[in-house]
Design an enzyme around this catalytic site. Structure first.
Site, PDB file in Angstrom:
ATOM      1  N   GLY A  19       0.684  -1.201  -0.027  1.00  0.00           N
ATOM      2  CA  GLY A  19      -0.120   0.171   0.167  1.00  0.00           C
ATOM      3  C   GLY A  19       1.339   1.265   0.156  1.00  0.00           C
ATOM      4  O   GLY A  19       0.865   2.302  -0.948  1.00  0.00           O
ATOM      5  N   LYS A 190      17.052 -15.574  -3.079  1.00  0.00           N
ATOM      6  CA  LYS A 190      16.139 -16.644  -4.257  1.00  0.00           C
ATOM      7  C   LYS A 190      14.324 -16.836  -3.886  1.00  0.00           C
ATOM      8  O   LYS A 190      14.153 -16.811  -4.881  1.00  0.00           O
ATOM      9  CB  LYS A 190      16.470 -17.985  -2.880  1.00  0.00           C
ATOM     10  N   CYS A 386     -14.907  10.671  18.275  1.00  0.00           N
ATOM     11  CA  CYS A 386     -16.190  10.159  17.884  1.00  0.00           C
ATOM     12  C   CYS A 386     -15.949   9.590  19.900  1.00  0.00           C
ATOM     13  O   CYS A 386     -17.032  10.518  19.940  1.00  0.00           O
ATOM     14  CB  CYS A 386     -16.123   9.154  17.065  1.00  0.00           C
ATOM     15  N   GLN A 390     -18.056  11.396  22.871  1.00  0.00           N
ATOM     16  CA  GLN A 390     -19.239  11.398  23.664  1.00  0.00           C
ATOM     17  C   GLN A 390     -19.225  11.015  24.934  1.00  0.00           C
ATOM     18  O   GLN A 390     -19.921  11.007  26.148  1.00  0.00           O
ATOM     19  CB  GLN A 390     -19.738   9.734  23.077  1.00  0.00           C
ATOM     20  N   HIS A 513     -14.727  11.941  12.693  1.00  0.00           N
ATOM     21  CA  HIS A 513     -12.989  11.458  12.666  1.00  0.00           C
ATOM     22  C   HIS A 513     -11.979  12.210  11.887  1.00  0.00           C
ATOM     23  O   HIS A 513     -11.627  11.892  10.011  1.00  0.00           O
ATOM     24  CB  HIS A 513     -12.951   9.996  11.934  1.00  0.00           C
ATOM     25  N   GLU A 515      -8.770  12.568  12.132  1.00  0.00           N
ATOM     26  CA  GLU A 515      -7.885  11.854  11.183  1.00  0.00           C
ATOM     27  C   GLU A 515      -8.012  11.129   9.954  1.00  0.00           C
ATOM     28  O   GLU A 515      -6.919  11.030   9.337  1.00  0.00           O
ATOM     29  CB  GLU A 515      -6.989  10.681  12.328  1.00  0.00           C
TER      30      GLU A 515
HETATM   31  N1  GLN Z   1     -19.567   3.802  19.296  1.00  0.00           N
HETATM   32  C1  GLN Z   1     -19.349   4.747  18.972  1.00  0.00           C
HETATM   33  C2  GLN Z   1     -21.062   4.968  18.215  1.00  0.00           C
HETATM   34  O1  GLN Z   1     -21.746   3.828  17.732  1.00  0.00           O
HETATM   35  C3  GLN Z   1     -18.301   5.599  18.417  1.00  0.00           C
HETATM   36  C4  GLN Z   1     -17.885   5.148  17.097  1.00  0.00           C
HETATM   37  C5  GLN Z   1     -16.835   5.251  16.721  1.00  0.00           C
HETATM   38  O2  GLN Z   1     -15.730   5.526  17.879  1.00  0.00           O
HETATM   39  N2  GLN Z   1     -16.458   5.529  15.351  1.00  0.00           N
HETATM   40  O3  GLN Z   1     -21.711   6.389  17.799  1.00  0.00           O
END
Ligand code: GLN
Length: 552
Positions: A19, A190, A386, A390, A513, A515
């Site tokens: 990759g 080889k 994410c 939460q 996300h 990243e």
């Molecule tokens: N488990 C959480 C959700 O489904 C967070 C998902 C995650 O971090 N990608 O919302």
């Protein structure tokens, strides 16, 4: 000009970095002003990696169009500007799914449906679709190792592509291993010979060999490989191990890989402009200091699960001439025995910044909440992504707002205070059998927030998602009243995208996300600013330690 292809295969063993090799070739061609596209075929039967465990597969990389793809697409995006999406990563499972759908519909008009030509045609069509978007060169990576039963249809398809399009349109690049055998004090050719022979036995003569090795390949070694493998001497490329993946394009350039590909494809292009890549690598090698980040998660023993995250943090550090020192902390190890037990704090004291990344399931949540509490109270820069956003909301609800049982309905369906819940289920937006919010969504940033400052003052951004649960706005007034700020939401205000704590040096959680969109030459603003704040914390801690020593 008709589409040209570079096919990348791998031999001897897996994990040689196909990759990265494909991405680096893309990078070099792009730096010569060519437009490239990249795609990967994965020989396994899962329709996509979305349902596979991170331990099995590593990270699931999400594209703007919401496709859940192989992590190699992350390399492609970090090294090039190719527009990637659903069409750029296909598995055997997906190919068969498409064929069976057509078969049931009667599209094959009563014919027997077979691997050749139907499966190979489907594969070739997928390549043509990707190359038809105006790319000068399409780089196609075939997953797996030559000799595997399951990759045969893909290899047969690229053999046919060469047959149909001719030599000037196609190049076969084969990545192999030239191991150093300590007992003999020798590099061995080889395995490479055998792997090239395996390819030849199915009708593919490799044009360029990328030989992974831990030291230089001498002239004689190259001549030997060239002679036995039937390639030009200069087509035997030493792909030497390098400390940073961002050195790979420079190494390839030095070995003349891009020039050779252009020659074989009868393409003309200006010299590669690698000034910025050289500067980047230079900064990797000469950091002014280091910054120490602790990642508290649950797949931490397998770093590939957080590939893009690690890269994005690295980009943030490089942008400030810092060396990134990452420590992966298993969240379960931070759990407390009682409400008073704060012994876990000792494990967090050495970090300049703390990050809780994405994740699924209940395991380790209490440890994450403890880490977040520590970061919030001690004013240690915190970045929650994410799941990390939460959990930051849950921690705030519990420890600042006094809602002892606040939780996500993912971890406790019966919680009286579901601060995080499945909003999409309530809204009835479960599309395509899935409940995930996937891919690019627009987010509006609030004026004068930490988030807006990080993004350089803009009000609208777009970031990628992969999650089911959301912030519950029924708790908005309570949480914001106690000092949490919602600084990013979707334009219709339905979904909360970013929370932060004003007055804290850096406390930010985002539902998306970031990243996935960070590139070494374009570090993501949230990572850059998180690293900046962490480094500031490091300097401040050093200073106060110094002051303490002076006064002692
Ligand atoms: N488990 C959480 C959700 O489904 C967070 C998902 C995650 O971090 N990608 O919302």
């Amino acid at each position: 000009m008709s589409a040209k292809y570079v096919f990348v295969t791998g031999g001897v063993v897996s994990s040689l970095g196909k990759g990265l090799a494909a991405a680096s070739i893309g990078c070099l061609l792009e730096s010569r002003g060519l437009k490239v596209n990249l795609m990967k075929f994965d020989p396994y039967l899962n329709v996509d990696p979305g349902t596979m465990s991170p331990f099995q597969h590593g990270e699931v990389f999400v594209t703007d169009d919401g496709a859940e793809t192989d992590l190699d697409l992350g390399h492609y995006e970090r090294f090039t500007h190719a527009p990637l999406g659903r069409d750029n990563n296909l598995t055997t499972g997906r190919i068969y799914e498409q064929i069976i759908l057509k078969e049931r519909r009667g599209d094959y008009l009563g014919k027997t449906v077979q691997v050749i030509p139907h499966v190979t045609n489907e594969i070739k069509n997928a390549m043509r679709k990707v190359s038809s978007n105006g790319a000068d060169v399409t780089i196609v990576e075939i997953g797996g190792t030559v000799g595997d039963i399951e990759s045969l249809p893909f290899l047969e398809a690229i053999r046919q592509m060469r047959q149909e399009l001719g030599r000037e349109q196609t190049v076969f690049v084969h990545l192999t291993l030239v191991p150093w055998i300590a007992a003999a004090q020798e590099l061995k050719t080889k395995p490479t010979q055998h792997s090239v022979k395996d390819l030849l036995s199915i009708g593919i003569q490799a044009d360029i060999l990328l030989c992974r090795c831990d030291r230089n390949l001498g002239r004689e070694m190259k001549q030997k490989i060239a002679a036995f493998c039937n390639v030009e001497e200069r087509a035997v490329v030493a792909a030497k191990d390098v400390p940073s993946v961002y050195e790979v394009p420079l190494g390839f350039a030095q070995e003349g890989v891009d020039a050779l590909i252009l020659k074989y494809l009868h393409l003309e292009a200006p010299e590669a402009d690698l000034v910025r890549w050289k500067d980047l690598v230079d900064r990797v090698h000469h950091p002014k200091d280091e910054v120490s980040i602790g990642i508290v998660g649950k797949y931490v023993e397998y770093e590939d699960s957080y590939k893009s995250l690690k890269e994005a943090l690295t980009h943030g550090a490089i942008s400030q001439n810092l060396k990134l020192k990452l420590t992966w902390i298993e969240a379960e190890g931070l759990e407390a025995q009682s409400a008073e037990d704060r012994s876990y704090e000792a494990q967090l004291e050495d970090f300049d910044g703390i990050l809780v990344p994405g994740g699924f399931g209940k395991r380790g949540i209490d440890g994450m909440l403890n880490a977040i509490r520590y970061a919030r109270e001690r004013k240690v820069p915190y970045f929650g992504i994410c799941l990390g956003m939460q959990t930051a909301c849950i921690e705030f609800a519990r420890n600042v707002c006094g809602l002892k049982d606040a939780n996500s309905s993912e971890f406790d369906p019966a919680t009286p205070h579901r601060v995080i819940y499945k909003l999409r289920e309530l809204l009835g937006v479960e599309e395509m059998g899935g409940t995930m919010r996937l891919g690019a969504w627009t987010c509006i940033l609030q004026e004068d927030s930490l988030a807006q400052r990080a993004y350089g003052g803009v009000t609208e951004i777009s970031e990628r998602h992969r999650h089911r649960y959301e912030f519950n706005r029924e708790y908005e007034a309570l949480l914001t009243g106690a000092g949490l700020r919602i600084s990013g939401s979707t334009p219709d205000q339905t979904y909360v995208e970013i929370v932060e704590i004003p007055g804290h040096p850096y406390f930010l959680g985002c539902q998306f996300h970031p990243e996935f969109k960070s590139k070494p030459l374009e570090p993501h603003p949230l990572f850059r600013e998180f690293v900046r704040a962490s480094y500031r914390n490091r300097l401040a801690r050093k200073e106060s330690l110094f002051a303490q020593q002076q006064s002692a």
